[in-house]
Write a protein that holds these residues in place. Structure first.
Motif, PDB file in Angstrom:
ATOM      1  N   VAL A 160       0.924  -1.127   0.054  1.00 31.72           N
ATOM      2  CA  VAL A 160      -0.150   0.083  -0.050  1.00 31.72           C
ATOM      3  C   VAL A 160       0.781   1.127  -0.124  1.00 31.72           C
ATOM      4  O   VAL A 160       1.569   1.460   0.910  1.00 31.72           O
ATOM      5  CB  VAL A 160      -0.894  -0.058   1.207  1.00 31.72           C
ATOM      6  N   ALA A 164      -2.677   3.928  -3.418  1.00 29.95           N
ATOM      7  CA  ALA A 164      -3.515   2.516  -3.188  1.00 29.95           C
ATOM      8  C   ALA A 164      -4.296   2.856  -1.764  1.00 29.95           C
ATOM      9  O   ALA A 164      -5.456   2.584  -1.692  1.00 29.95           O
ATOM     10  CB  ALA A 164      -2.633   1.430  -2.615  1.00 29.95           C
ATOM     11  N   LEU A 165      -3.666   3.708  -0.506  1.00 35.31           N
ATOM     12  CA  LEU A 165      -4.467   3.880   0.615  1.00 35.31           C
ATOM     13  C   LEU A 165      -5.453   4.843   0.046  1.00 35.31           C
ATOM     14  O   LEU A 165      -6.684   5.082   0.427  1.00 35.31           O
ATOM     15  CB  LEU A 165      -3.358   4.789   1.336  1.00 35.31           C
ATOM     16  N   TYR A 180      -2.181   1.365   7.121  1.00 34.02           N
ATOM     17  CA  TYR A 180      -1.685   0.504   6.072  1.00 34.02           C
ATOM     18  C   TYR A 180      -2.335  -0.674   6.330  1.00 34.02           C
ATOM     19  O   TYR A 180      -2.659  -1.307   5.276  1.00 34.02           O
ATOM     20  CB  TYR A 180      -0.135   0.474   6.488  1.00 34.02           C
ATOM     21  N   SER A 184      -4.487  -2.680   3.309  1.00 38.17           N
ATOM     22  CA  SER A 184      -3.645  -4.007   2.674  1.00 38.17           C
ATOM     23  C   SER A 184      -4.708  -5.072   2.754  1.00 38.17           C
ATOM     24  O   SER A 184      -4.678  -5.692   1.730  1.00 38.17           O
ATOM     25  CB  SER A 184      -2.270  -4.167   3.431  1.00 38.17           C
ATOM     26  N   HIS A 200      -1.698  -3.844  -7.599  1.00 36.58           N
ATOM     27  CA  HIS A 200      -0.891  -2.633  -7.016  1.00 36.58           C
ATOM     28  C   HIS A 200      -0.432  -1.679  -7.949  1.00 36.58           C
ATOM     29  O   HIS A 200      -0.772  -0.534  -7.805  1.00 36.58           O
ATOM     30  CB  HIS A 200       0.167  -3.334  -5.978  1.00 36.58           C
TER      31      HIS A 200
END
Length: 240
Positions: A160, A164-165, A180, A184, A200
């Protein structure tokens, strides 16, 4: 079955993955991990590239990686890193930012890899043991360890980064204050371990091209009909 949150309640991970794959351009030359793997391929080189990518863009870390390769004679290995002085390393990787900190991390990682038996340790240790080994290196955090495990070892983890977060929050997979570990787990559950590494990278592309931190292009996003937040881009950016 627990209720699926956010975008996961509207579309399954496989369909989402296919939509992202068909809609987004992913060029290996734009990702420092892929550059390192294509040019060198050895596990320490990939780890070094991930370290360089910390808190900076791929563009900057790729410049730093090429500079590091030139300093080390054309190949990034733990032995070559330790043979160079810290000041030489700092100057070479300056484009990546935090050069002194990253130079120390590169050297410490090289030292520990050699002491553990060489680069084969990065390929042979069981994933959980390797994650603990990597996290024990000063300057290596969860994202760095998980990117390596996912990319080089195909381990069932989801790395992450900031893209992504942000996307996991906007998709409604996790709350706005999630960190995180929660993000994840949610992303791994959505895409599954077999596609986590490629997913990802697709999220990075989505974050760069559409789901930006500021002024996201919600009306043009390939997921605008599925995302819980289309049209709220400016509002969300202000909240952050």
């Amino acid at each position: 079955m627990p209720e699926r949150r956010g975008i996961a309640g509207r579309v399954d991970g496989e369909t989402l993955y296919q939509l992202l794959s068909q809609s987004l351009r992913v060029d290996w030359r734009d990702y420092v991990v892929l550059v390192a793997d294509r040019l060198d391929g050895n596990p320490y080189a990939v780890l070094a590239a991930i370290i360089l990518s910390q808190n900076t863009s791929d563009r900057n870390s790729i410049r730093a990686y090429h500079s590091l390769r030139r300093l080390l004679g054309g190949r990034v290995t733990p032995e070559a890193v330790l043979a160079a002085s810290e000041e030489e390393l700092i100057e070479a990787i300056r484009p990546a930012g935090l050069a002194r900190q990253k130079a120390r991390t590169l050297r410490e990682a090289a030292k520990r890899v050699i002491e553990a038996g060489g680069e084969r340790v990065l390929l042979e240790k069981p994933p959980e043991e390797l994650r603990a080994f990597l996290l024990s290196i000063p300057g290596v955090g969860k994202k760095t360890a998980d990117v390596f495990l996912s990319f080089k070892r195909h381990a069932p983890v989801f790395a992450v980064d900031t893209h992504a977060l942000r996307i996991a929050r906007r998709w409604g997979l996790v709350g706005e204050k999630a960190g995180y570990d929660e993000a994840s787990r949610a992303l791994l559950g959505l895409f599954g371990p077999e596609k986590s590494e490629e997913a990802h990278r697709l999220l990075i592309a989505l974050g760069r091209q559409y789901c930006r931190a500021r002024s996201p292009r919600c009306s043009e996003c390939p997921l605008r009909g599925l995302c819980p937040y289309p049209g709220r881009g400016v509002e969300i950016a202000r909240e952050k």
